[in-house]
Write a protein that holds these residues in place. Structure first.
Motif, PDB file in Angstrom:
ATOM      1  N   ALA A 127      -9.528  15.723  21.073  1.00  0.00           N
ATOM      2  CA  ALA A 127      -9.559  14.952  19.649  1.00  0.00           C
ATOM      3  C   ALA A 127      -9.243  15.879  18.471  1.00  0.00           C
ATOM      4  O   ALA A 127      -9.134  15.288  17.473  1.00  0.00           O
ATOM      5  CB  ALA A 127     -11.255  14.835  19.380  1.00  0.00           C
ATOM      6  N   GLU A 128      -8.709  17.136  18.825  1.00  0.00           N
ATOM      7  CA  GLU A 128      -8.194  18.114  17.754  1.00  0.00           C
ATOM      8  C   GLU A 128      -6.598  18.064  17.647  1.00  0.00           C
ATOM      9  O   GLU A 128      -6.123  18.712  16.655  1.00  0.00           O
ATOM     10  CB  GLU A 128      -8.881  19.613  17.959  1.00  0.00           C
ATOM     11  CG  GLU A 128     -10.374  19.393  17.836  1.00  0.00           C
ATOM     12  CD  GLU A 128     -10.834  20.936  18.231  1.00  0.00           C
ATOM     13  OE1 GLU A 128     -11.918  21.451  17.590  1.00  0.00           O
ATOM     14  OE2 GLU A 128     -10.374  21.188  19.425  1.00  0.00           O
ATOM     15  N   ALA A 129      -6.130  17.388  18.542  1.00  0.00           N
ATOM     16  CA  ALA A 129      -4.642  17.409  18.715  1.00  0.00           C
ATOM     17  C   ALA A 129      -4.203  16.785  17.583  1.00  0.00           C
ATOM     18  O   ALA A 129      -4.571  16.015  16.767  1.00  0.00           O
ATOM     19  CB  ALA A 129      -4.041  16.541  19.903  1.00  0.00           C
ATOM     20  N   GLY A 130      -2.908  17.634  16.934  1.00  0.00           N
ATOM     21  CA  GLY A 130      -2.255  17.353  15.785  1.00  0.00           C
ATOM     22  C   GLY A 130      -2.909  17.732  14.343  1.00  0.00           C
ATOM     23  O   GLY A 130      -2.302  17.585  13.193  1.00  0.00           O
ATOM     24  N   LEU A 163      -8.275  24.059  11.913  1.00  0.00           N
ATOM     25  CA  LEU A 163      -9.065  24.179  13.229  1.00  0.00           C
ATOM     26  C   LEU A 163      -9.921  25.329  13.359  1.00  0.00           C
ATOM     27  O   LEU A 163     -10.869  25.578  13.703  1.00  0.00           O
ATOM     28  CB  LEU A 163      -7.965  23.883  14.321  1.00  0.00           C
ATOM     29  CG  LEU A 163      -8.493  24.427  15.664  1.00  0.00           C
ATOM     30  CD1 LEU A 163      -9.645  23.071  16.300  1.00  0.00           C
ATOM     31  CD2 LEU A 163      -7.406  24.475  16.757  1.00  0.00           C
ATOM     32  N   ILE A 164      -9.153  26.308  12.930  1.00  0.00           N
ATOM     33  CA  ILE A 164      -9.942  27.856  13.038  1.00  0.00           C
ATOM     34  C   ILE A 164     -10.838  27.783  12.229  1.00  0.00           C
ATOM     35  O   ILE A 164     -11.993  28.505  12.439  1.00  0.00           O
ATOM     36  CB  ILE A 164      -8.729  28.994  12.966  1.00  0.00           C
ATOM     37  CG1 ILE A 164      -7.868  28.906  14.071  1.00  0.00           C
ATOM     38  CG2 ILE A 164      -9.600  30.247  12.728  1.00  0.00           C
ATOM     39  CD1 ILE A 164      -6.673  29.988  13.813  1.00  0.00           C
ATOM     40  N   ALA A 165     -10.737  27.665  10.904  1.00  0.00           N
ATOM     41  CA  ALA A 165     -11.844  27.740   9.803  1.00  0.00           C
ATOM     42  C   ALA A 165     -12.993  26.580  10.113  1.00  0.00           C
ATOM     43  O   ALA A 165     -14.046  27.268  10.149  1.00  0.00           O
ATOM     44  CB  ALA A 165     -11.365  27.019   8.497  1.00  0.00           C
ATOM     45  N   ARG A 166     -12.691  25.720  10.900  1.00  0.00           N
ATOM     46  CA  ARG A 166     -13.753  24.853  11.348  1.00  0.00           C
ATOM     47  C   ARG A 166     -14.597  25.591  12.634  1.00  0.00           C
ATOM     48  O   ARG A 166     -15.718  25.546  12.597  1.00  0.00           O
ATOM     49  CB  ARG A 166     -13.452  23.305  11.727  1.00  0.00           C
ATOM     50  CG  ARG A 166     -14.571  22.450  12.045  1.00  0.00           C
ATOM     51  CD  ARG A 166     -14.207  21.000  12.371  1.00  0.00           C
ATOM     52  NE  ARG A 166     -13.393  21.185  13.771  1.00  0.00           N
ATOM     53  CZ  ARG A 166     -12.405  20.946  13.824  1.00  0.00           C
ATOM     54  NH1 ARG A 166     -11.304  20.913  12.814  1.00  0.00           N
ATOM     55  NH2 ARG A 166     -11.734  20.890  15.087  1.00  0.00           N
ATOM     56  N   LEU A 217      -2.404  35.578  14.705  1.00  0.00           N
ATOM     57  CA  LEU A 217      -2.598  34.527  15.354  1.00  0.00           C
ATOM     58  C   LEU A 217      -1.553  34.391  16.341  1.00  0.00           C
ATOM     59  O   LEU A 217      -0.299  34.552  16.137  1.00  0.00           O
ATOM     60  CB  LEU A 217      -2.672  33.348  14.603  1.00  0.00           C
ATOM     61  CG  LEU A 217      -3.060  32.152  15.400  1.00  0.00           C
ATOM     62  CD1 LEU A 217      -4.555  32.101  15.800  1.00  0.00           C
ATOM     63  CD2 LEU A 217      -2.750  30.774  14.451  1.00  0.00           C
ATOM     64  N   SER A 218      -1.575  34.217  17.667  1.00  0.00           N
ATOM     65  CA  SER A 218      -0.831  33.878  18.612  1.00  0.00           C
ATOM     66  C   SER A 218      -1.295  32.791  19.751  1.00  0.00           C
ATOM     67  O   SER A 218      -2.391  32.587  19.801  1.00  0.00           O
ATOM     68  CB  SER A 218      -0.182  35.329  19.213  1.00  0.00           C
ATOM     69  OG  SER A 218      -1.756  35.769  20.209  1.00  0.00           O
ATOM     70  N   SER A 219      -0.128  32.462  20.160  1.00  0.00           N
ATOM     71  CA  SER A 219      -0.253  31.269  21.357  1.00  0.00           C
ATOM     72  C   SER A 219       0.701  31.483  22.389  1.00  0.00           C
ATOM     73  O   SER A 219       1.858  31.407  22.190  1.00  0.00           O
ATOM     74  CB  SER A 219      -0.381  30.026  20.675  1.00  0.00           C
ATOM     75  OG  SER A 219      -0.468  28.860  21.723  1.00  0.00           O
ATOM     76  N   GLY A 220       0.566  31.843  23.678  1.00  0.00           N
ATOM     77  CA  GLY A 220       1.266  31.763  24.720  1.00  0.00           C
ATOM     78  C   GLY A 220       2.096  33.220  24.608  1.00  0.00           C
ATOM     79  O   GLY A 220       3.316  33.244  24.928  1.00  0.00           O
ATOM     80  N   GLY A 221       1.699  34.158  23.972  1.00  0.00           N
ATOM     81  CA  GLY A 221       2.352  35.540  23.769  1.00  0.00           C
ATOM     82  C   GLY A 221       3.324  35.318  22.385  1.00  0.00           C
ATOM     83  O   GLY A 221       3.643  36.198  22.037  1.00  0.00           O
ATOM     84  N   THR A 278       0.915  24.854  11.179  1.00  0.00           N
ATOM     85  CA  THR A 278       1.385  24.579  12.404  1.00  0.00           C
ATOM     86  C   THR A 278       0.436  23.620  12.874  1.00  0.00           C
ATOM     87  O   THR A 278      -0.915  23.518  12.904  1.00  0.00           O
ATOM     88  CB  THR A 278       1.452  25.900  13.282  1.00  0.00           C
ATOM     89  OG1 THR A 278       2.365  26.515  12.984  1.00  0.00           O
ATOM     90  CG2 THR A 278       1.847  25.418  14.707  1.00  0.00           C
ATOM     91  N   ARG A 279       0.892  22.654  13.841  1.00  0.00           N
ATOM     92  CA  ARG A 279       0.092  21.490  14.269  1.00  0.00           C
ATOM     93  C   ARG A 279      -0.262  21.785  15.797  1.00  0.00           C
ATOM     94  O   ARG A 279       0.490  22.267  16.453  1.00  0.00           O
ATOM     95  CB  ARG A 279       0.851  20.095  14.151  1.00  0.00           C
ATOM     96  CG  ARG A 279       1.095  19.427  12.951  1.00  0.00           C
ATOM     97  CD  ARG A 279       0.032  19.228  12.235  1.00  0.00           C
ATOM     98  NE  ARG A 279       0.310  18.794  10.862  1.00  0.00           N
ATOM     99  CZ  ARG A 279      -0.803  18.295   9.937  1.00  0.00           C
ATOM    100  NH1 ARG A 279      -1.817  18.139  10.249  1.00  0.00           N
ATOM    101  NH2 ARG A 279      -0.213  18.084   8.667  1.00  0.00           N
ATOM    102  N   VAL A 280      -1.454  21.758  16.226  1.00  0.00           N
ATOM    103  CA  VAL A 280      -2.010  21.919  17.301  1.00  0.00           C
ATOM    104  C   VAL A 280      -1.929  21.138  18.362  1.00  0.00           C
ATOM    105  O   VAL A 280      -1.701  19.788  17.863  1.00  0.00           O
ATOM    106  CB  VAL A 280      -3.258  22.576  17.294  1.00  0.00           C
ATOM    107  CG1 VAL A 280      -3.537  23.726  16.191  1.00  0.00           C
ATOM    108  CG2 VAL A 280      -4.307  21.503  17.015  1.00  0.00           C
ATOM    109  N   LYS A 281      -1.873  21.365  19.640  1.00  0.00           N
ATOM    110  CA  LYS A 281      -1.682  20.309  20.926  1.00  0.00           C
ATOM    111  C   LYS A 281      -2.992  20.466  21.735  1.00  0.00           C
ATOM    112  O   LYS A 281      -3.488  21.845  21.630  1.00  0.00           O
ATOM    113  CB  LYS A 281      -0.690  20.604  21.668  1.00  0.00           C
ATOM    114  CG  LYS A 281       0.906  20.533  20.751  1.00  0.00           C
ATOM    115  CD  LYS A 281       2.090  20.775  21.767  1.00  0.00           C
ATOM    116  CE  LYS A 281       3.105  20.772  20.859  1.00  0.00           C
ATOM    117  NZ  LYS A 281       4.672  21.093  21.873  1.00  0.00           N
ATOM    118  N   ALA A 282      -3.509  19.492  22.232  1.00  0.00           N
ATOM    119  CA  ALA A 282      -4.438  19.681  23.184  1.00  0.00           C
ATOM    120  C   ALA A 282      -4.221  20.438  24.271  1.00  0.00           C
ATOM    121  O   ALA A 282      -3.306  20.359  24.955  1.00  0.00           O
ATOM    122  CB  ALA A 282      -4.813  18.180  23.767  1.00  0.00           C
TER     123      ALA A 282
END
Length: 349
Positions: A30-33, A39-42, A61-65, A73-77
């Protein structure tokens, strides 16, 4: 899902704030996009959105290294993010006496020659014994809070291991004026640097030696190493460095150059020169000793170069208008002992 791995028992000073350490956040369907800062603040409600934004822009902040430094930046499920919160530092630095090489001082400002190895203001990893701590002891209680509580008086910075000239504001009026001059690019800032390789003036070897070259390229947090900055094609902030070749050593194995900053990004000169294949001598982050270039140097000079323990960069010239009456002020600083010895060694070739 949100999990936390503490880095140390030291907790953040704000009651209810997450402890220092690494926080893992997995994106739900439900958080995708959603924007990653929202997201992090919530997920970590004790962190304000501005605090989250600052952490992201600082490379926490990092993702996948890969480092993520854009708060929008928009997040993905299913995506997993790792946010590293540094250890807390005191909200207000404490005065700590230290000898400073002050070249000029009046009621509005002071100009000093910062030695290599001195951090400008407290930060994680360097909570005290910084230039700010020394300035608080030198200037007295009225100095605290000028331009901000955590970085009083600071209108520009030099890297820890870059030596040279800095101006510090002692009043709010001076701070506003000097900050404005930096923003409007009317400050005269020149640096002496030693770089690997043969930097040529614009137009190549036949051009006038006094010609200024220019390196332009956005600078932002490296996506591969959050401790480094990098020239980025579609992110970061605009940055422009001008350079003039002063002398070539050992057939072009080393160039001595003067750099002028049109902008003031983190590690700007170091990043721009390294992006062109000419990192600074001694730079532990952006430059490594080059076997072929080192081999071109006689043994005594090679030992001097290999033993130089910091980036070969010195802020040698600083000019600006006095905040109170507009009179022009210009200061120059010769290379400090370690850099002077390295230059003399190269000049002996």
């Amino acid at each position: 899902m949100t999990t936390t791995t503490p880095a140390s028992p030291l907790a953040a000073e704000i009651p209810g704030a997450p402890a220092s350490g690494t926080h893992s956040i997995e994106v739900a369907e439900a958080e995708a996009g959603e924007r990653v800062d929202r997201l992090i603040a919530r997920r970590l409600p004790a962190l304000s959105r501005s605090r989250v934004k600052g952490l992201i822009e600082a490379g926490a902040l990092s993702s996948g290294g890969a480092t993520i430094d854009e708060p929008s930046t928009r997040v993905k499920a299913g995506q997993c993010y790792r946010l590293t919160i540094p250890e807390a530092v005191p909200a207000a630095p404490e005065p700590q006496a230290r000898a400073l090489e002050i070249l000029y001082e009046d009621s509005a400002l002071l100009v000093l020659d910062k030695p290599a190895g001195l951090v400008v203001h407290p930060a994680p990893g360097n909570p005290d014994r910084t230039l700010v701590n020394a300035l608080l002891a030198h200037c007295g209680a009225e100095f605290a809070g000028i331009g901000g509580v955590k970085r009083p008086g600071i209108v520009h910075r030099l890297d820890k291991d870059t030596s040279g000239l800095m101006v510090v504001a002692k009043t709010e009026t001076a701070h506003r004026s000097l900050t404005g001059q930096f923003a409007e690019r009317t400050i005269d800032r020149r640096y002496r640097a030693l770089a690997w390789g043969r930097l040529l003036p614009p137009g190549g070897a036949t051009a006038a030696a006094e010609a200024w070259g220019e390196i332009a390229g956005n600078i932002g947090r490296s996506p591969r190493n959050r401790k480094k900055m990098a020239v980025l094609a579609s992110a970061g902030k605009p940055a422009v460095t001008r350079y003039r070749v002063e002398r070539l050593f050992a057939g072009g194995a080393v160039s001595m150059i003067t750099c002028r900053l049109l902008t003031g990004r983190t590690h700007q000169i170091r990043v721009h020169l390294a992006s062109r294949g000419h990192p600074l001598l001694g730079d532990p982050l952006y430059g490594r000793a080059r076997p072929a270039a080192l081999a071109a140097l006689p043994e005594p000079v090679r030992r001097e170069v290999e033993g130089f323990g910091r980036q070969a960069l010195h802020a040698e010239r600083l000019g600006f208008s006095h905040p109170d009456d507009g009179r022009p002020l210009l200061f120059e600083s010769p290379p400090p002992g370690d850099l002077a010895r390295l230059i003399a060694s190269l000049e002996s070739l």
